[in-house]
Design a protein around this motif. Sequence first.
Motif, short mmCIF file in Angstrom:
data_model
loop_
_atom_site.label_atom_id
_atom_site.label_comp_id
_atom_site.label_asym_id
_atom_site.label_seq_id
_atom_site.Cartn_x
_atom_site.Cartn_y
_atom_site.Cartn_z
N GLN A 88 0.85 -1.17 0.00
CA GLN A 88 0.00 0.00 0.00
C GLN A 88 0.90 1.24 0.00
O GLN A 88 2.01 1.19 0.52
N SER A 89 0.45 2.32 -0.59
CA SER A 89 1.22 3.55 -0.56
C SER A 89 0.76 4.35 0.65
O SER A 89 -0.37 4.83 0.69
N LEU A 92 -1.78 7.51 0.82
CA LEU A 92 -2.38 7.78 -0.50
C LEU A 92 -3.90 7.92 -0.41
O LEU A 92 -4.50 8.72 -1.13
N VAL A 180 7.15 9.29 -7.56
CA VAL A 180 7.29 8.27 -6.52
C VAL A 180 8.49 7.40 -6.86
O VAL A 180 8.86 7.26 -8.03
N TYR A 185 5.33 1.63 -7.31
CA TYR A 185 4.36 2.71 -7.05
C TYR A 185 4.01 3.53 -8.28
O TYR A 185 2.93 4.09 -8.36
#
Lengths: 437, 437
Positions: A88-89, A92, A180, A185
């Motif tokens: 997961q970022s 975000l 990023v 990503y």
Amino acid sequence: MKSDQRGRVISAPENHLSAVQLRGARPSRRHFIRSSVAATAFAASGVAGQTSGGATLVPPWTRSLGAAVVATGYGMPSKHEVNVQRRQSPGLTPQPQASISFTPLQNLFGIITPSGVHFERHHSGMPEVDPAQHRLMIHGLVKRPLMLTMDDVMRFPSVSRIHFIECGANGGMEWANVAVPTVQYTHGMIACCEFTGVLLSTLLDETGFDRSKGKFILAEGADGSALTRTIPMEFALNDVMVVYGQNGEMLRPENGYPLRLLVPGVQGVSSVKWLRRLEVGDKPWNTREESLHYIDLLPDGMHRQYSGVQEVKSVITMPSGGQKLVGRGYYEITGLASSGRGKIKRVDVSVDGGRNWQTARLQEPVLNKALTRFRLDWNWDGAPALLQSRAVDETGHVQPTIHQLRAVRGVRSIYHNNAVQTWRVQPDGEVWNVQVS
Amino acid sequence: MKSDQRGRVISAPENHLSAVQLRGARPSRRHFIRSSVAATAFAASGVAGQTSGGATLVPPWTRSLGAAVVATGYGMPSKHEVNVQRRQSPGLTPQPQASISFTPLQNLFGIITPSGVHFERHHSGMPEVDPAQHRLMIHGLVKRPLMLTMDDVMRFPSVSRIHFIECGANGGMEWANVAVPTVQYTHGMIACCEFTGVLLSTLLDETGFDRSKGKFILAEGADGSALTRTIPMEFALNDVMVVYGQNGEMLRPENGYPLRLLVPGVQGVSSVKWLRRLEVGDKPWNTREESLHYIDLLPDGMHRQYSGVQEVKSVITMPSGGQKLVGRGYYEITGLASSGRGKIKRVDVSVDGGRNWQTARLQEPVLNKALTRFRLDWNWDGAPALLQSRAVDETGHVQPTIHQLRAVRGVRSIYHNNAVQTWRVQPDGEVWNVQVS
């Protein structure tokens, strides 16, 4: 060998026991040579010691009994590969249920994405659907509405096809040059699997729908967002599938188990997961997920809607952002290309920011609306380099630069960024995500 | 929908809420019809209730928030699919370290085998190899012996190819009509994955080996059995690979992590796992695993040795042994075909024990030395049926009957049974493994 989120280190340190040092002068495939250091080490250890099993080079796992076959089981990757994960970022999205995890493209080979690291995008979290209770309803402008169990769906004639699915927002942060750090990503909302299911045209035939009136399909998911998308009938009758199989087994829960729509070549949101309803209608529905989201805001304030096809695109996955080259010499540049309009025709690679291009090798078979693996031999001379790939599809569409794309689309888009990606190789071998002027 | 080791039940019970009952008269793909029962049920529930979300048909998972995307993760199949597993055959081998687990072919779709259920065959258990310590030695009749780290191997130019691997003993129990109950146990020592690695010819070129003298390769594994097999040079220079990638990620531990040989089309034992040594020589080595095992004992007491190519073969996976048809009507007969000599050209299917044959559909793309999925529409009239498939490859080889095979090879073989498989459908729908006279 290291495999973390920064990607597999591409070569061993120079003082490593290694027989391969890669020739500095010629980028041919055939010019690997031994290092003299390694040759010495090898001569000293001796071939006899290797083959007799008496030498210290025989590793401990060859001198012991391994693990037993278990009575029933489902295998997992090696513990040494534990860092090859969906990620997961952080930050975000405000809610983890309406969030994204990205595929680790920098660690992958070939064109098949392992189901365990297929990217996720949920709008209301991942539901736990009981397949015995799940139903697919097909209704609207049809003569015979249908309510199908999973057993019913799986009894229809089936097809298996390898297709990519890409989120329309893949690369979204690059519009505004957020840059990023890694390809996971920048481009990790894409995956490619062998899907098995029923052609939607087969199911529609069963309903006796009215081809003169039925122009659109509404697909609805069984998740908490009841996600809905409009599918034009020309797509629906072409190659859209209702799928239950993914890479040989049932769909994974996060990919719509037990049933999803697959709209090949179109942004992922249209491949509605946990599919529970298909309605035939005569106009687009203009639902929340196609009016507030998944639209392209243009420079003049207007927006593009129903802009679903994922145009021709490519990215170099090795070397890519966050990786580090450990010295001059040979590297295989490799990456992935795709087009929502069909097959990839050609991929060109530049190592000087787009001034000169060389045509990459494409891994056969090149499939329709599937990822295509490309490779190019490269001899790094230690100077700064700007790596780019540019794909062309069989319809003649050419992947644009980010500048060409911004000139038309501005910088306020989130979706449908298919621009050429640039990775800068620094003199110390570090690879960075940059945008070239 | 049930998926246990007996295989997914092919259709719902007749009193099930179901819109699909399959026409009894015509086996065309296009003649599905609704049942009147289902049509009534659907009309009563009402479309409005479905779309407004207020009806009881809206399932609980649509009325709640689903699971969050996790920060980092590796996905697994649904808990509802927990019975789709590799399975050991109880009592087949005295030691669990020198044993086998079988792929659940009856549960699989398409041609890609999920890595988690790829069959296992170990000779001394599964070693836990540290990739940072692993080395590949290439020596013998070469000018420049090599000692390669994993980083070295992964820096060479790579290829990705979809190939099947089949244990030479797959189907071994059928020689003597043991008739194990399910396709998992009759044919489950076969799998098909996308493999990525380096062509062995690329590595051999690097050693400057002597083509006039080097006629064979010995491959040795790093497991406790130090398993060794001889590979003829014509195979080695053709399409043999040294592979580290399987279905997009690193090889699984039970499939040779971090490095295995892949000898496409040849019995699986030659695709040596945990590969640590390749020696170039001028004659076969006649090792234990090619003199005591993996030989075919013939009726006259002689044995066939180095009989590695897996000849043309096919099997119906649905319907197959242990499954049950729940009523007359339409079924899609589907299965898998392969040939160690190249591509599958045609698969014919019989439902009357070989008296009459129909040509099945082959799923495209049909790939070289890969599994090929075939499908045929069938309308079961409720009478006993004998289902068979017979494959032909592009070289013209035709899959034999078990009687043709026994006439030449006797009944004392363990290996290389590529005979036509027969499944008997009983009047009650149960499917049994039988051999026809």
